[in-house]
Design an enzyme around this catalytic site. Sequence first.
Site, PDB file in Angstrom:
ATOM      1  CE  LYS A 242     -69.975  35.792  15.113  1.00  0.00           C
ATOM      2  NZ  LYS A 242     -69.733  34.498  14.724  1.00  0.00           N
TER       3      LYS A 242
ATOM      4  CG  ASP B 236     -74.663  32.539  12.978  1.00  0.00           C
ATOM      5  OD1 ASP B 236     -75.118  32.401  13.910  1.00  0.00           O
ATOM      6  OD2 ASP B 236     -73.429  33.028  12.561  1.00  0.00           O
TER       7      ASP B 236
ATOM      8  CE  LYS C 243     -73.311  25.336  18.378  1.00  0.00           C
ATOM      9  NZ  LYS C 243     -72.404  26.194  19.379  1.00  0.00           N
TER      10      LYS C 243
END
Lengths: 429, 261, 385
Positions: B9, B127, B40
């Site tokens: 996650k 996720d 990211k």
Amino acid sequence: MQVLLENLPQYLKENKKRLNSKDALHYCPPCGGGWGVVKTAVQVPEVQVLFVIPIGCGRHGAIAAMKDGTDSRIHYLLMEEVDLVSGDHLEKTEAAVRELVEETEAKGLILFTTCIDDLLGSDFEGLIEKMEEELQIPISRGKMNPILSETPRAPDIMVHNTAYNFLRERGQEESAVNLVGCLSPVTSDSELFDFLESGGIREVRHMGNCSNFDEFLSMADSRVNLLIRAPGKRACRDMERAIGLPWIDLPASFLPEKIDEGYKNLSLLGDFSYDTGALKREAEEAIREIRPLTAGRTAVLGKTVNADSFDLALFLHRLGFQLKYVLAAAVKDHEQEAMEILRTKRPDLPVIPHLDPALALRQENSEEVDFGFGLDTAVYFRPRKLVLLPFETSLFGYRGILALLESIRSAEPFSGSVKDLVYNANLVI
Amino acid sequence: MRKIAVYGKGGIGKSTLTSSLAAAVASMGYKVVQIGCDPKADSTLNLTGGKETVPVIEYLRQHGGCDSLDEIVTWGYKNIACFEAGGPTPGTGCAGRGIVTTFELLDDLEMFETYDPDFVFYDVLGDVVCGGFAMPIRKGYAEEVIIVTSGEKMALFAASNIRMAVENYQQRNYAKMLGVILNKRNVENEEELINDFVQRADTELLGVVPRDKNIQIYEDRCQTVIEGDPDLEISKKIMEIAGRIVAGGKAGGTAVPGEDT
Amino acid sequence: MKGLLKKLPPFAPDYSGVSSLFYTLGGAIIINGADGCIGNVTGYDEPRFFDHDSYIFSSGLKETHAITGDEDVLRSKIEDSLEKEDLNFIVILGTPTSAVIASDHESVTTLLSRGREIPVFTVNTTGIDCYEKGLSRAFDALARKADFYPPLSEPSEDLSVNIVGATPLDFWGMEQAGEIRDSLEKRGIRVNGCWGMDNSWESVRKSLQAQMNLIVAASALRGARYMKKHHGIPFICGVPLARFAEALTEEIRGKGSGQPAIMALKPGRGQRLVLLGEQLWSCSLRQALLLENPDLDIRCISFFKQEPSLKMEGDLVLQEEDDLTEYVNREKPTLVIGDPLYRRLTCDTPFYGIPHLAVSSRLYWNHDTPYTGDAMDLNEILKRL
Ligand SMILES: Nc1ncnc2c1ncn2[C@@H]1O[C@H](COP(=O)(O)OP(=O)(O)O)[C@@H](O)[C@H]1O
Ligand SMILES: [Mg+2]
């Protein structure tokens, strides 16, 4: 936006050798197409082709195939909206593959997917492995994914891999070679065949000439792949890796020095007694002879020609044509040199990216020129004479030069319907 | 060459642990590549000393194509080759495909052949499990999967989703579970919850990483604890897990560098 | 099996439908997708490409932009590429690719609208649906552009109609639309405008001057309902052809029987005829044939959506290729009329081919026998019975 050749290098650097700006809309008229993946892939004999597509992706290939009479081997599985989320189309694909394999006597199957499955990351490799095992039939993955056009994995490049993926076991046939990368086989009158034969190579294979699947598979036994056109390069490299089939660069060109170079490359294969000298002189002589007809004549080189843009442009320049424009998509590695030469001779030559949005307005005030090369020139300009160089005819070598000169000499004043010309060419974007 | 995907996650500590494990494995003398597969693009910051690796997608967006690994690689601690896939600005685009594209480019540039690494770590956001995010566990990519989780509900939920994806693919002979790492959040009964998960998931526990403030201390210097101070308790813990990974997941032992594992 | 095409080509997609309505209206049409998507429209679904200014573009969507989000790129491409002056509008259409990445076309049009006098809008297409769905949305979008209509467009005094729905995808040639127009005009009905073919932005803007909309394709119904509700323009359905032209114009004049002409005659119990095509065209043809021979048992079936309120007994929508084969084997019609490609699925049943561009693309689009208007010759059909 058109660019002058002298300004090209900077432009090229920014765009990684492709001419169509990544910052502009694309104008995509029916004259701007080519063979498309369908027509190329369906050359593999006795295979069935299944496209897994949203409805909007399949129409051009399907209709073009109907015009070509190849549609009985081409099928479409339509994706629905929910498939995009659920991935259900993978299961449907399995069922469709089963149905097709059962109903047809397919020796192999090509499974095409689109941009959609690229984006969804659907696992067709796994599916193929499973189905191959279940149905005991070779399946090759194809991709009709124009979101990757103008990249190293562009569909017009990868479709060659799709076809040659069927080649598995390598045999030994010293007297056979393959022609790779050219959509249609090199025209049979080319001296290439005499040259090869003089060195004991009697069998020259091209996928478009294979009459059945086994014959196609025998391409794996050939001694070497001859890379005629650049889009086949990746397939050549992959075949070398996968089955150890070596390859030689033998680019189709209209420039005598490059033709020479090609034959020199080829000579490394063995002893070839055929002397290309006489034919080379004949071609050079013909070039001199045609000059009164070509010197000072205005000409436009279109994109819809079975040739490399800058290679042919340099050739036309040498014939004495006053080139007004060149329409092109990219400067390929192997025409870089020709482009550089042309740039020193004609820094003022405007190059128009073939999808340039400004072309949409060009039809209205089209400019008259003496010669148009490629059918798209008849759309954007008013050529008095038109030379077509269609994809169905792959010219090669000195005889290729002679054939081109002959079509220049015999070109008729163009008066026909541009529309008919374009639709009859049956191109796909 | 062993290729290992680390899933979990967001925020669970994947990048922290992947980088630390990569550093640990590299410090044993192995050649290591780490590929960040999270939009990211911060997976490898603690390996590169904070030097930002240009995300592949960003590079392609600016340049249209890429001809050389040098353009997109950053060399990190112990010569770990660091890549970041990158992805869209949140709210648009297709992050999953970004991973696929990155992998295809690395293939085209013959990354595996060129660097010939002993270990490749994929640090993957777990996720979402749409096609693209499952790419690292497809054929030809990672053969082994590590799940990082805490005892928190959402972390375990993501973990079991990932487990399910692996299960799905396993039928096609793709990646196998290597094991689970518990990155502690100090929730109640954490060990019990994890043991339960490990059992249900039919895999094994590779190790337990305690919460440790040293992780942040060195993170502020853009380092892993392995680089920062290998003598710390936390570093030893991670070395231990790395040893287990090198040994192929079976309990304990540190393999000898250079030997084929 | 469901969704598998072995004999037929994929039909025209939704963006071809939208493009075909806006094609001649002097705007810019932008299809947000890879170049292959637009290739279907320009090369295969748009017969007017070379006869008309074609200001239609692909966004040339590339993989990297699909990944990183393409809205900004799309907007700047549109801003920088459109060189043509006096554009009437800009419309952005979606494709499978833009659907998968959920491109936000609304935001792009909002930004592009700023500082522009002309409408910039999007019609939601995905390339996953068929042309008639796109067309329906397009007619609706056009009807909703209230700002198109000049405030003083009062209904004219004379009896006038807008022909709404005459796109090439259903009527493939200018001749076909021309026949529709002629058969109205020769009966004293003024054609105020024609949505789909043979029209201009100007004439669309004057649409409210007509007293009535004549809907010639089912896909135009949604837009027609909107105009009825919001502008009080009533509509009548039907394609004037053969002797049905008379019945239809009577209805337009308000002298009809009170029920829609297109449903006036019920099929008989005689020889069975199957009409495969656009619903309003085939229903009109049914009426025309019944006027010649009231015994005929004529059924209108289609692979495309049908308006339920216009269906008669036996009319139906087919889902799959195989459905057609099963249908003819079961119902054993005397004659099937439809696009020549359907013949591949109708076994030995006698067949009379009439092209439907949304099916067969350019294969027959040069075919110039009129299948609309007074010029349509029913003998060609009747003599096969
Ligand atoms: N065991 C731990 N002890 C203390 N802090 C930790 C630990 N593991 C992770 N963190 C911190 O949690 C934050 C998120 O970790 P990160 O590795 O970026 O998560 P992910 O990659 O899963 O999104 C980082 O600031 C990291 O320093
Ligand atoms: Mg992370």
